[in-house]
Design a protein around this motif. Structure first.
Motif, PDB file in Angstrom:
ATOM      1  N   ARG A 183      -5.593   7.368  -0.525  1.00  0.00           N
ATOM      2  CA  ARG A 183      -6.315   8.440   0.772  1.00  0.00           C
ATOM      3  C   ARG A 183      -5.779   9.907   0.179  1.00  0.00           C
ATOM      4  O   ARG A 183      -6.593  10.580   0.527  1.00  0.00           O
ATOM      5  CB  ARG A 183      -4.280   8.045   0.805  1.00  0.00           C
ATOM      6  N   ASP A 345      -1.628  -6.445   2.822  1.00  0.00           N
ATOM      7  CA  ASP A 345      -0.358  -5.463   4.168  1.00  0.00           C
ATOM      8  C   ASP A 345      -1.908  -5.909   5.904  1.00  0.00           C
ATOM      9  O   ASP A 345      -2.606  -4.909   5.682  1.00  0.00           O
ATOM     10  CB  ASP A 345       0.048  -4.903   3.503  1.00  0.00           C
ATOM     11  N   GLU A 346      -0.883  -5.088   7.266  1.00  0.00           N
ATOM     12  CA  GLU A 346      -1.881  -5.173   7.420  1.00  0.00           C
ATOM     13  C   GLU A 346      -2.959  -5.070   8.213  1.00  0.00           C
ATOM     14  O   GLU A 346      -3.699  -4.286   7.736  1.00  0.00           O
ATOM     15  CB  GLU A 346      -1.155  -3.237   7.838  1.00  0.00           C
ATOM     16  N   TRP A 401       1.498  -8.488  -0.824  1.00  0.00           N
ATOM     17  CA  TRP A 401       3.170  -7.462   0.287  1.00  0.00           C
ATOM     18  C   TRP A 401       3.633  -8.520   0.468  1.00  0.00           C
ATOM     19  O   TRP A 401       2.671  -9.290   1.323  1.00  0.00           O
ATOM     20  CB  TRP A 401       1.871  -6.539   0.926  1.00  0.00           C
ATOM     21  N   TRP A 418       8.397  -5.341   1.145  1.00  0.00           N
ATOM     22  CA  TRP A 418       7.979  -3.660   1.519  1.00  0.00           C
ATOM     23  C   TRP A 418       9.042  -3.341   2.850  1.00  0.00           C
ATOM     24  O   TRP A 418       9.432  -2.586   3.246  1.00  0.00           O
ATOM     25  CB  TRP A 418       6.816  -2.959   1.070  1.00  0.00           C
ATOM     26  N   TYR A 443      10.930   3.846  -0.747  1.00  0.00           N
ATOM     27  CA  TYR A 443       9.805   4.473  -0.068  1.00  0.00           C
ATOM     28  C   TYR A 443       9.259   6.400   0.071  1.00  0.00           C
ATOM     29  O   TYR A 443      11.017   7.144   0.457  1.00  0.00           O
ATOM     30  CB  TYR A 443       9.326   4.385   1.092  1.00  0.00           C
ATOM     31  N   ASP A 445       7.530   8.410  -0.304  1.00  0.00           N
ATOM     32  CA  ASP A 445       6.927   9.069   0.726  1.00  0.00           C
ATOM     33  C   ASP A 445       7.299   9.758   1.558  1.00  0.00           C
ATOM     34  O   ASP A 445       7.340  10.350   3.108  1.00  0.00           O
ATOM     35  CB  ASP A 445       5.510   8.687   1.155  1.00  0.00           C
ATOM     36  N   TRP A 495       3.386   6.596  -1.568  1.00  0.00           N
ATOM     37  CA  TRP A 495       2.094   6.277  -0.110  1.00  0.00           C
ATOM     38  C   TRP A 495       1.463   7.798  -0.480  1.00  0.00           C
ATOM     39  O   TRP A 495       2.378   8.944  -0.111  1.00  0.00           O
ATOM     40  CB  TRP A 495       2.119   5.621   0.837  1.00  0.00           C
ATOM     41  N   GLU A 497      -0.644   9.654   2.407  1.00  0.00           N
ATOM     42  CA  GLU A 497      -1.228  10.421   3.405  1.00  0.00           C
ATOM     43  C   GLU A 497      -1.056  12.056   3.635  1.00  0.00           C
ATOM     44  O   GLU A 497      -2.122  12.092   4.014  1.00  0.00           O
ATOM     45  CB  GLU A 497      -0.410   9.048   4.704  1.00  0.00           C
TER      46      GLU A 497
END
Ligand code: TNX
Length: 555
Positions: A183, A345-346, A401, A418, A443, A445, A495, A497
């Motif tokens: 990111r 993931d995702e 993940w 996670w 986390y 972030d 992370w 972002e």
């Protein structure tokens, strides 16, 4: 006369306490706190002491030991000579009056275990392997004045070590920290500085998130467009305005040489680098470079916004698997780690539902959806299993993940939990190894303060994860003895972002990393938030100042 007596009494009260009395209050500010600490009386003078290092110790460890000798020499201005005789252990047994530092190999110890026995005359260190010696050196440095972490020459001979006996080893073998360089991109120097602070607090795994929708950061020689095209995006959204774009082309990547350099740098600090190639979702970096890897053929664009993209790799196309195998072949050459992280993931299934190739693959494999999972979810299990088989054939293991649990998961995979701790609980019950990285505690972030103060912080992704909450995490809670055996360890994730600069990155990392290190290293009975925060202010904050790290001072 009376006045004179009064003045004298007052002066005596204000005078510094004699050494013996002062020693009783000695506290050691070592983070993570060692498993067993017995504090004695007096101090050992490190400045000018001889370093005796048994020849039985491997050369790599000896070099690290010698570099501490050289460093004390530099900062104290008094020479610490280094000797590496044969049979030091035997001569110690005959004549226990050897003075100075004594480093011995004790093969009965675990690879990350060490002991330190400090008296006024000597400092005897034992370990069996490289990481054990490294951790003994980190502990010795934290026992000295924090200025040992700098390069300033200080003739005041502050480099003393309190008399103490320490026996130490970690609670968990996997002590990780993650960094998202997709990111936002962080330079080789910045990554090294990140590794430096991990090593001080005895972390031993660096999970390097290298690819995502917003950028592909790994040079792969067979697929040059990955870095020509995939490493750059046409701008970045501004703050949380989802449709905005700052109009600034952004990107970067690591050459294979640079990644090898980082692997070697980390290894010297006892840290294994585990690269992550996130698949089959989070793949716009690759898709923008090679549109034929997707279901629709594009057009694709390296994403300029955050979130979860519906555009993912196409498991209906054989060429996609060829790409993955070629790419992992080059990656394995760069990263010697036993584990490779394959993401998982995702991964939205919208495209797969419509894609003729994916549907043909589902048919061909006889995949059927059931009341638990859709056919497309099982198709992701097929991708995971194929990549896993390929990597296993090359002697590697996969981490994914916790979404990889959805559908079928083949034996030998390790799950990174996670979405809270539930994935870890489920995976360990099924007999999979687990690394705990719950967003609820790990986390980094998330904001570092409680809700009401969030507005005063620089913009972050959301959530609230104060230092004390990180510290309070107990990774084995709610697990039975069988499940506990599968918990390899703990990791925090960073992370990026909303983290565009190295200064902000360090601010989010520190001091939470120090709390994480005690979760990873200490037995629950050795954790004490008051002791920890005192040590953090007295020792860790000074280390950060000396080494030039940015950190959050309020906690
Ligand atoms: C979820 S954690 C993600 C990341 C995001 C992160 C933001 C995980 C496996 N996926 O892609 O960056 O949330 O907190």
């Amino acid at each position: 006369m009376n006045r004179l007596i009064c003045t004298l009494t007052l002066a005596m009260m204000l005078a510094p306490l004699p050494l013996a009395a002062k020693d009783k209050t000695v506290e050691i500010n070592v983070i993570p706190y060692p498993q067993s600490v017995e504090i004695g009386k007096g101090q050992f003078k490190a400045a000018g002491a001889t370093f005796n290092c048994d020849q039985a110790i491997d050369q790599k460890s000896q070099r690290q030991i010698k570099s501490l000798a050289d460093h004390i020499t530099l900062v104290s201005g008094r020479t610490c000579s280094f000797a590496s005789p044969f049979g030091l252990k035997a001569s110690m047994e005959r004549n226990s009056r050897i003075k100075g530092f004594v480093f011995l190999k004790d093969a009965s110890m675990g690879p990350e275990e060490y002991s330190i026995e400090v008296t006024k005359k000597s400092c005897i260190v034992k370990a069996s392997a490289y990481n054990g010696f490294l951790y003994s050196l980190e502990t010795l440095k934290q026992l000295m004045d924090p200025s040992i972490f700098g390069n300033d020459i200080d003739g005041s001979q502050r480099f003393r070590i309190p008399c103490v006996t320490i026996k130490d080893k970690p609670r968990f073998s996997y002590r990780g920290m993650h960094l998202d360089c997709a990111r936002h991109f962080f330079s080789v120097e910045e990554v090294k500085k990140y590794l430096d602070v991990m090593a001080i607090f005895k972390l031993n795994r660096f999970h390097w998130h290298l690819t995502d929708d917003q950028g592909w950061r790994v040079e792969i020689k067979k697929y040059p467009r990955l870095t020509e095209t995939g490493a750059f995006r046409n701008g970045t959204m501004v703050g949380k305005q989802w449709d905005s774009n700052d109009g600034v082309r952004y990107g970067g990547y690591y050459t294979q040489e640079q990644m090898k350099e980082i692997v070697a740098y980390a290894a010297a600090k006892g840290i294994t680098v585990i690269p992550e190639i996130d698949l089959p979702g989070h793949m716009l970096g690759a898709l923008a470079s090679y549109p034929e890897l997707g279901c629709t053929g594009g057009p694709y664009e390296v994403w300029t916004r955050w979130g979860v993209s519906d555009q993912v790799l196409c498991p209906g196309k054989e060429a996609m698997f060829t790409f993955l195998e070629d790419m992992f072949t080059e990656l394995m050459d760069i990263f010697p780690s036993e584990y490779l992280h394959i993401g998982g993931d995702e991964c939205p299934k919208k495209e797969w539902e419509k894609c003729p190739d994916c549907q043909a693959r589902i048919k061909e494999l006889g995949i059927k959806g059931d009341d638990k999972h859709s056919a497309e979810q099982y198709l992701q299990s097929y991708v995971t299993a194929r990549v896993q088989k390929f990597l296993n054939e090359h002697g590697r293991k996969i981490i994914g993940w916790d979404e990889i649990l959805e559908g079928d998961l083949a034996e030998g995979a390790t799950v990174m939990s996670w979405r809270g701790v539930k994935g870890g609980i489920e995976a360990s019950a099924k007999g999979f190894d687990v690394i705990m990285t719950p967003n609820t505690y790990c986390y980094f972030d998330y904001y570092q303060c409680e809700e009401p103060s969030i507005a005063k912080e620089p913009l972050a992704i959301g959530g609230s994860l104060p230092l004390e909450k990180v510290y309070s995490y107990e990774p084995l809670e709610g697990l039975d003895a069988n499940q506990q055996k599968h918990i390899l360890g703990v990791q925090a994730n960073l992370w990026t972002e909303y983290i565009a600069t190295n200064d902000y990155l360090e601010y989010m990392l520190l001091p939470r990393l120090t709390a994480l290190s005690e979760v990873q290293w200490c037995k629950p009975s050795d954790k004490d938030y008051v002791r920890f925060t005192k040590a953090m202010e007295a020792e860790a904050f000074r280390i950060f100042d000396i080494l030039g790290y940015n950190y959050r001072k309020n906690f």
